[in-house]
Design an enzyme around this catalytic site. Structure first.
Site, PDB file in Angstrom:
ATOM      1  N   ASN A 229       2.041 -55.864 -31.094  1.00  8.39           N
ATOM      2  CA  ASN A 229       2.269 -55.151 -29.839  1.00  8.39           C
ATOM      3  C   ASN A 229       1.003 -54.379 -29.465  1.00  8.39           C
ATOM      4  O   ASN A 229       0.388 -53.750 -30.329  1.00  8.39           O
ATOM      5  CB  ASN A 229       3.436 -54.168 -30.108  1.00  8.39           C
ATOM      6  CG  ASN A 229       3.999 -53.506 -28.878  1.00  8.39           C
ATOM      7  OD1 ASN A 229       4.277 -54.165 -27.896  1.00  8.39           O
ATOM      8  ND2 ASN A 229       4.195 -52.186 -28.951  1.00  8.39           N
TER       9      ASN A 229
ATOM     10  N   HIS B 138       1.940 -50.080 -19.980  1.00 11.10           N
ATOM     11  CA  HIS B 138       1.873 -48.716 -19.430  1.00 11.10           C
ATOM     12  C   HIS B 138       0.920 -48.792 -18.237  1.00 11.10           C
ATOM     13  O   HIS B 138      -0.298 -48.689 -18.389  1.00 11.10           O
ATOM     14  CB  HIS B 138       1.370 -47.741 -20.494  1.00 11.10           C
ATOM     15  CG  HIS B 138       2.330 -47.586 -21.628  1.00 11.10           C
ATOM     16  ND1 HIS B 138       3.567 -47.008 -21.462  1.00 11.10           N
ATOM     17  CD2 HIS B 138       2.252 -47.950 -22.930  1.00 11.10           C
ATOM     18  CE1 HIS B 138       4.214 -47.006 -22.618  1.00 11.10           C
ATOM     19  NE2 HIS B 138       3.444 -47.585 -23.525  1.00 11.10           N
TER      20      HIS B 138
ATOM     21  N   GLU C 142       7.010 -51.876 -23.238  1.00 13.80           N
ATOM     22  CA  GLU C 142       6.981 -50.426 -22.995  1.00 13.80           C
ATOM     23  C   GLU C 142       6.663 -50.128 -21.529  1.00 13.80           C
ATOM     24  O   GLU C 142       5.917 -49.196 -21.216  1.00 13.80           O
ATOM     25  CB  GLU C 142       5.940 -49.750 -23.899  1.00 13.80           C
ATOM     26  CG  GLU C 142       6.128 -50.051 -25.373  1.00 13.80           C
ATOM     27  CD  GLU C 142       5.151 -49.304 -26.284  1.00 13.80           C
ATOM     28  OE1 GLU C 142       4.504 -48.336 -25.830  1.00 13.80           O
ATOM     29  OE2 GLU C 142       5.034 -49.687 -27.462  1.00 13.80           O
TER      30      GLU C 142
ATOM     31  N   ASP D  51       6.134 -48.809 -18.046  1.00  9.38           N
ATOM     32  CA  ASP D  51       6.291 -47.694 -17.107  1.00  9.38           C
ATOM     33  C   ASP D  51       5.128 -47.773 -16.116  1.00  9.38           C
ATOM     34  O   ASP D  51       4.103 -48.396 -16.393  1.00  9.38           O
ATOM     35  CB  ASP D  51       6.415 -46.312 -17.777  1.00  9.38           C
ATOM     36  CG  ASP D  51       5.364 -46.021 -18.830  1.00  9.38           C
ATOM     37  OD1 ASP D  51       4.252 -46.578 -18.757  1.00  9.38           O
ATOM     38  OD2 ASP D  51       5.657 -45.216 -19.734  1.00  9.38           O
TER      39      ASP D  51
HETATM   40  O1  9MR Z   1       7.121 -42.361 -26.416  1.00  6.03           O
HETATM   41  C1  9MR Z   1       6.390 -41.900 -27.540  1.00  6.03           C
HETATM   42  C2  9MR Z   1       6.163 -40.427 -27.378  1.00  6.03           C
HETATM   43  O2  9MR Z   1       7.389 -39.723 -27.419  1.00  6.03           O
HETATM   44  C3  9MR Z   1       5.230 -39.965 -28.461  1.00  6.03           C
HETATM   45  O3  9MR Z   1       4.913 -38.623 -28.220  1.00  6.03           O
HETATM   46  C4  9MR Z   1       3.991 -40.813 -28.437  1.00  6.03           C
HETATM   47  C5  9MR Z   1       2.989 -40.407 -29.492  1.00  6.03           C
HETATM   48  O4  9MR Z   1       1.866 -41.238 -29.450  1.00  6.03           O
HETATM   49  O5  9MR Z   1       4.341 -42.156 -28.672  1.00  6.03           O
HETATM   50  C6  9MR Z   1       5.081 -42.622 -27.616  1.00  6.03           C
HETATM   51  O6  9MR Z   1       5.275 -43.991 -27.695  1.00  6.03           O
HETATM   52  C7  9MR Z   1       4.116 -44.790 -27.785  1.00  6.03           C
HETATM   53  C8  9MR Z   1       4.518 -46.073 -28.481  1.00  6.03           C
HETATM   54  O7  9MR Z   1       5.090 -45.759 -29.719  1.00  6.03           O
HETATM   55  C9  9MR Z   1       3.353 -47.004 -28.637  1.00  6.03           C
HETATM   56  N1  9MR Z   1       2.698 -47.262 -27.388  1.00  6.03           N
HETATM   57  C10 9MR Z   1       2.336 -46.088 -26.631  1.00  6.03           C
HETATM   58  C11 9MR Z   1       3.530 -45.178 -26.432  1.00  6.03           C
HETATM   59  C12 9MR Z   1       3.157 -43.988 -25.587  1.00  6.03           C
HETATM   60  O8  9MR Z   1       2.264 -43.168 -26.244  1.00  6.03           O
END
Ligand code: 9MR
Length: 460
Positions: A210, A246, A274, A276
């Site tokens: 990923n 993202h 993921e 958004d």
């Molecule tokens: O959504 C997650 C957020 O709550 C955390 O603070 C963050 C820390 O890095 O991680 C976010 O999720 C991530 C995902 O695990 C991997 N790809 C990027 C996402 C956004 O940071």
């Protein structure tokens, strides 16, 4: 050919026996209104996605899975990804001391709501426990720690998860390997080893790599492509790639579908993991409309490629999104606002999945009916009636193919041509328009011999 409005012609008495043949008329309904939809307004996204053979998921926070948040998470999505609950720092904050509470809760919620779970994530450079990142390890120790972690966590949920994001974010933007605890300590082959260990622990889970900024065709996605190709060539268990997505408002890569397709052509699944789409705050109707178009573009690309497994949004509500915490001044990135009201992006997703939440499905149709009016030993007179109900036409064309050698000799109120058995009749200059509730007829003489079966007509 005659084009006069009326014509009188001799009607000869029908022979008994033959009359039965003429009794049959064939009506072919041609749906002429665009945008016919298969689903009524309000059909949950998960049902629309399922009808397309796709999965629609959301990242969730376990503690929020009650009330409206729980209703939407359970009602609209058929897959859940724990946003943080399965990361190493969450499940083993102290070495040897495990906390599965939130991960277990999310899996139980998903099972109660007939949802898949996407495990996220086993090997990452971020959100690791400090005992791990602050430790000093030999290569053998580090390898053992990683193998134990993967084996323990994958075994715990063996048979319960549809997929695992095994390795997360291994690449730099230029396609080189990211310098991490794992790459620096174990070399690039940590990826193959992690996949192999995960597969040994749960052979039924689909195993993914990923990453972000790999949605379009670029250096990073090409590095991922080359890696997947070489892993497959080596027989390493790799089932799919996750495109995090993202994205920034108005910046869906134009090569998204092409990129999904090239991975599919390699023989792996592709999931948007993921999604958004962030915008500069405050949001307004113009930005929300652009966001809707962007969401639709992403879903359309997935719908277009059979091996695109589905799309997961990274939080379904703006009240549970990581964006404002990380990108100052940005937000409103998800399909629901902070009060759980669906945004235009929600309707766009529904539309991409075949739903119709904004435009009521058309109910009307126009039909063409072919009938034999009279028949004599070598010829017959036929008629086609074009009628509309709940729809209208501004021009028309009717086609059919004769099955027994019949030949048109003359037509009126239409321009007819025949090539071999194929007949095509178009409106005359004065009768192209058929209003809702109205009808138009045209007639013709033709020759027949042997039999005179009624053909199937199509209206275009
Ligand atoms: O959504 C997650 C957020 O709550 C955390 O603070 C963050 C820390 O890095 O991680 C976010 O999720 C991530 C995902 O695990 C991997 N790809 C990027 C996402 C956004 O940071």
């Amino acid at each position: 050919m005659r084009t006069s409005r009326t014509r009188s012609f001799r009607i000869r008495p029908l022979r008994r026996g033959v009359a039965a043949l003429f009794a049959g008329v064939l009506t072919v309904a041609a749906l002429l209104a665009a945008g016919t939809t298969a689903h009524a307004a309000g059909t949950p996204l998960r049902d629309l996605a399922a009808a397309k053979g796709k999965v629609i998921g959301t990242a969730v926070t376990g503690s929020k899975l009650t009330g409206t948040y729980g209703d939407i998470a359970g009602g609209q999505f058929n897959s859940l990804t724990p946003g943080n609950a399965m990361k190493w720092g969450s499940v083993e904050p102290t070495r040897g001391s495990f906390n599965w509470a939130e991960a277990d809760q999310i899996v139980a919620f998903a099972q109660a709501h007939d949802q898949q779970v996407r495990g996220h994530t086993l090997v990452w450079h971020s959100q690791n426990p400090s005992w791990l990142t602050n430790g000093t390890w030999t290569t053998a120790e580090l390898s053992g720690l990683l193998q134990d972690h993967i084996t323990t966590e994958v075994t715990r949920y063996k048979g319960e998860l549809a997929a695992w994001d095994v390795v997360n974010e291994p690449f730099n933007e230029d396609g080189t390997y990211r310098s991490t605890l794992w790459y620096n300590g174990l070399g690039a082959d940590y990826i193959a080893q992690a996949l192999t260990w995960a597969h040994a622990a749960d052979p039924s889970a689909k195993l993914y790599i990923n990453d972000y900024n790999v949605e379009g065709v670029n250096a990073k996605s090409t590095a991922l492509y080359d890696l997947v190709k070489s892993l497959k060539a080596r027989g390493v268990p790799i089932d799919g790639v996750g495109l995090q997505a993202h994205l920034i408002l108005g910046q869906v890569p134009g090569t998204l579908q092409q990129n999904i397709q090239r991975f599919a052509d390699l023989g792996v699944d592709v999931a948007v993991t993921e999604l958004d789409i962030r915008m500069q705050l405050p949001s307004d109707s113009t930005k929300l409309a652009q966001q809707a178009a962007d969401y639709k573009a992403v879903f359309d690309a997935c719908v277009a490629v059979t091996r695109c497994y589905g799309v997961t949004v990274w939080g379904f509500t703006d009240s549970d999104s990581w964006i404002p915490d990380v990108f100052s001044g940005y937000g409103a990135a998800t399909p629901y606002d902070e009060n759980y009201a669906p945004k235009p992006a929600y309707d766009a997703i529904a539309a991409s999945l075949g739903g119709g939440t904004t435009t009521p499905p058309p109910t009307g149709a126009c039909t063409a009916t072919y009938s034999v009016q009279s028949q004599w030993n070598t010829g017959f007179t036929g008629q086609v009636r074009i009628a509309c109900s709940g729809a209208a036409l501004s021009s028309w064309k009717v086609n059919w193919t004769y099955g027994a050698g019949q030949r048109i000799t003359q037509a009126w109120n239409a321009t007819c041509t025949q090539s071999g058995a194929a007949v095509s009749c178009a409106n005359a200059s004065y009768n192209g328009s058929v209003p809702d509730g109205g009808s138009v007829t045209f007639g013709f003489n033709a020759s027949w011999s042997g039999s005179n079966p009624v053909p199937t007509v199509t209206l275009g």
